[in-house]
Design an enzyme around this catalytic site. Structure first.
Site, PDB file in Angstrom:
ATOM      1  N   ALA A  33      -2.764   2.196  15.789  1.00 48.64           N
ATOM      2  CA  ALA A  33      -2.054   3.357  15.241  1.00 48.64           C
ATOM      3  C   ALA A  33      -1.388   3.008  13.910  1.00 48.64           C
ATOM      4  O   ALA A  33      -0.373   3.586  13.547  1.00 48.64           O
ATOM      5  CB  ALA A  33      -1.007   3.853  16.240  1.00 48.64           C
ATOM      6  N   LYS A  73       0.801  -1.228   0.000  1.00 48.70           N
ATOM      7  CA  LYS A  73       0.000   0.000   0.000  1.00 48.70           C
ATOM      8  C   LYS A  73       0.836   1.280   0.000  1.00 48.70           C
ATOM      9  O   LYS A  73       0.381   2.310  -0.501  1.00 48.70           O
ATOM     10  CB  LYS A  73      -0.965   0.003   1.188  1.00 48.70           C
TER      11      LYS A  73
END
Length: 504
Positions: A358, A298
């Protein structure tokens, strides 16, 4: 008489005894246009003239008989002379094709095919390489041509995505010479050739009876070739899309997007592309109309695109590529997916939110929460990483271990805790759930432990809502059409339910 093939799917039969063999033929028959009988999987004593005739009669479709020697990736340990004698018995049963390795023809028959030529049977002369796709495919092609077979076959292991196109070029060459060929790139990297080759003129492509019954690396099931990829309807005008990642074998995206393309009447296919090396695949990106991007690419994929959408600039990652003219645009539809999944709580008005995690998924959630002016506390395992993440958005932060002391209107789980196969994991125990809404971004299983614990205490939002919404946005970006959301959700539910049942 076998019925004429109306398509190009060949199912391979390789069971270990005649009873299982005949059961497999009957089971495969409705799905197959051809059946390949891997005679080397049986005992030599089972390879009788009466059995051959029975199997041809049972098949009802053209039969390919092959006795693959161990040296050529099979199980037959006899000599080439014994191999030829058994194949002659198959020939007498009027099988539609005999598949014989070029090595046997060169070493034992010295290039003469008379012993294995008898109408109506056609002779396939094959070259297999389970280690690589040789640099010089032309020399292999000429080697096969020299013995004048009815059909040439080249099956090699792909180490580079470009090997698909090299093998497809052989099909074009035979087409120009009015010859027949079976051309296959084996392995995970070769899935493209298995799906595309028949539309370019290959005689057939191989499929297994099920995803766990492949007889060669990278082989897809006949069911998927026929129903998911609609193999026989692919042509040279078909636009190709795919999911790039590793692994991608369990991705729901091919089922969802191919169904959506069909629903909207588009001549397009979406393929699973198991890519480990982006540098190898990079030169081929613009051969496709668009992609989904998943783990682990990604972020790395951004080095290969021309334009970045604002969602990518905000997240630093892309999950969607769209080819527009000569440019590749990168998007992050996870942001759209989260916005859609949270539409009801956001409309209601959310003030205090706890965000677990996170990482990349949490970043997409943080963007949506930031634009909605929510007060957010980020909880993560790595305190320093969590601090940096939270400060980037102006959020508070704390350790994930402190989750029980927090409460508010919305809890978002952006960690993989609870994802299959770790389905008994949960980021928060039931007694610590004090929220009006709970959104678990995990969608497999359909109901996570966190979701079960939250029922009766909170309004629960499934990760499936986000997954379908981000896929629908991808479809819209690729096609400019309204996505069939209900159909996409229905298929995702069916596949996940089936997966959950098989795992239980």
């Amino acid at each position: 008489m076998p019925r004429s093939p109306a398509g190009k799917i060949c199912i391979v039969i390789g069971e270990a005894n005649p009873a299982q063999w005949e059961e497999a033929i009957l089971k495969a028959r409705p799905e197959a246009n051809y059946l390949e009988l891997r005679l080397d999987c049986l005992k030599v004593s089972d390879l009788t003239a009466s059995n051959f005739k029975k199997w041809v009669r049972l098949a009802e479709v053209p039969v390919i008989a092959t006795l693959r020697r161990k040296a050529n990736g099979g199980q037959f340990i006899g000599s080439e002379a014994e191999q030829v004698e058994i194949l002659k018995v198959a020939l007498e049963a009027n099988v539609a094709f005999l598949d014989v390795e070029i090595e046997t023809i060169e070493n034992y028959l010295h290039g003469e095919l008379a012993l294995l030529k008898k109408a109506p049977t056609r002779l396939i002369v094959s070259y297999h390489n389970f280690e690589e796709t040789p640099v010089s495919l032309e020399s292999i092609y000429q080697r096969l041509l020299q013995v004048r077979p009815d059909v040439l076959k080249v099956a090699t292991l792909a180490h580079s995505f470009s090997d698909n196109f090299r093998l497809l070029e052989l099909i074009e060459k035979t087409r120009q010479q009015n010859l027949s060929i079976i051309s296959v790139a084996m392995g995970e990297l070769g899935v493209y050739s298995r799906i595309v080759a028949p539309s370019r003129g290959a005689l057939l492509t191989y499929g297994s009876m099920g995803n766990s019954q492949a007889t060669a690396p990278g082989q897809l099931s006949a069911h998927d070739l026929r129903l998911v990829y609609a193999l026989d309807e692919i042509n040279e005008q078909t636009r190709f899309y795919g999911v790039i990642g590793y692994p991608v074998g369990h991705s729901l995206s091919p089922q969802i997007h191919n169904a959506a393309f069909r629903e909207r009447g588009l001549n397009a296919r979406y393929l699973p592309l198991a890519i480990q090396d982006l540098q190898d695949f990079g030169p081929h990106l613009k051969r496709f109309a668009g992609f989904s991007i998943t783990i682990p690419h990604k972020v790395a994929i951004l080095s290969y695109v021309d334009r970045l959408d604002s969602t990518v600039k905000m997240t630093g990652a892309a999950n969607t590529l769209v080819r527009q003219g000569d440019d590749l645009w990168a998007y992050n539809t996870d942001v759209y997916g989260i916005r859609y999944a949270l539409r009801k709580p956001l409309e209601e008005g959310i003030h205090q939110t706890t965000l677990l995690g996170a990482g990349g998924a949490a970043r997409s959630a943080a963007i949506v929460l930031k634009e909605s002016h929510c007060q957010v506390t980020v909880l993560g395992r790595d305190r320093e990483k969590t601090r940096r993440f939270a400060s980037e958005f102006g959020f508070d932060y704390d350790s994930l271990s402190q989750a029980p002391k927090y409460r508010g209107e919305l809890l978002i789980n952006a960690t993989p805790l609870g994802m299959s196969p770790g389905t008994e994991q949960t980021p928060l125990q039931e007694h610590a759930i004090h929220y009006r809404w709970v959104f678990d971004m995990v969608y497999n299983p359909l109901e996570t432990r966190l979701m079960r614990q939250s029922k009766g205490k909170a309004l629960v939002i499934s990760g499936l809502e986000m997954f379908v919404a981000q896929a629908a946005k991808q479809f819209e970006l690729w096609t400019g059409l309204e996505p069939p959301r209900d159909l996409m959700r229905k298929i995702a539910l069916e596949k996940l339910n089936a997966s959950n049942r098989s795992a239980s």
